[in-house]
Design an enzyme around this catalytic site. Sequence first.
Site, PDB file in Angstrom:
ATOM      1  N   GLY A  67     -10.207  -3.081   3.594  1.00 15.45           N
ATOM      2  CA  GLY A  67      -9.403  -3.059   4.494  1.00 15.45           C
ATOM      3  C   GLY A  67      -9.537  -1.789   5.216  1.00 15.45           C
ATOM      4  N   THR A 119       0.732  -1.219   0.158  1.00 19.36           N
ATOM      5  CA  THR A 119      -0.153  -0.019  -0.331  1.00 19.36           C
ATOM      6  C   THR A 119       1.030   1.371   0.171  1.00 19.36           C
ATOM      7  OG1 THR A 119      -1.789  -0.935   1.297  1.00 19.36           O
ATOM      8  CG2 THR A 119      -1.622   1.246   1.474  1.00 19.36           C
TER       9      THR A 119
END
Length: 340
Positions: free
Chosen positions: A236, A206
């Site tokens: 998430g 990420t």
Amino acid sequence: MFLILFSLFLMSCSSTSKEEKINDFAIIIHGGAGTILKKNMTDEKEAAYKAKLEEAIKVGYNILKNGGTSTEAVLKTIQVMEESPLFNAGKGAVFTNAGTNELDASFMDGKTLNAGAVAGVKDVKSPIELAIKIMTDSEHVMLSGEGASAFAKEKGLEIVDPSYFYTENRYQSLQKIINQEKTQLDHDAKKASFYDPNIKDSKFGTVGCVALDKNGNIAAGTSTGGMTNKRWGRIGDAPIIGSGTYANNNTCGVSSTGWGEYFIRSQVAYDISAQMEYQKKSLKEATKDVIQNKLTKLGGTGGIVALDKNGNMSFEFNTEGMYRASMDEKGKLIIKIYKE
Ligand code: ASP
């Protein structure tokens, strides 16, 4: 009398040192945390990651240096990483169990406490841009899936064919996990394979950025493809304000990366800000407590990058490594990958 004066002097020293402005402007980024080990890395790969982190952070740094806003710096910095196949965001997003790419992102403006977030989009080239658009051009904070894509189209954002997000590397990572699952009949083992950060190539990746501009405004953003092999529309922490992203001009800005479910349960990004606000902790104390103590005790893995209103910066993670970089007002650049 002397003692009273002396203790007053000591008190003023400690409060100024805590409040002292370290940087007029500053920027800090991450490209994901996980089992990133030197022994698994080639020199070329390491150089490629470092070069891209440097390119990305310098884009934001120059915006800030020229008096631009922290919002612009976060957007443009993250977009460099979204366009790179190296990171699990935009172009390099990981694959879902169904073989698709579903992207999440969020953004927060520390001045207004306004925020925007998007979850599960499949055809928007820059999810961070969409998150910011949701903040500025809609009355909502979070949009998802097809509705979010429709909004992006309406606002003239770049739409791409879902195949834009295909990268061979990430596709092979999905195949590996699926094959492992086939050989692990036991349900618990199956569950573990979905999340296990030790499975090589299921590394996170990420991206995130926090910036402080010359006007004292903090902005934070995070963009991700989520976790390899995710299913059932799993979302998430990255698009959850307070978990993946948080910014408040009175405290700090935070961008998270790691095992999202734990970051949601721990409200990682907001907890750091809250500890600073209510417990008067320093950025270092707050980030350390949340990651090394609270998140770790719960069993969560990952890390954060954060900076406070005085330009103090913090990298904190409990994994083997985290792709990360920072630049202060003088242009001092730090780029690191592994734990030291
Ligand atoms: N936090 C992200 C998620 O759970 C993954 C990551 O940061 O690598 O979706």
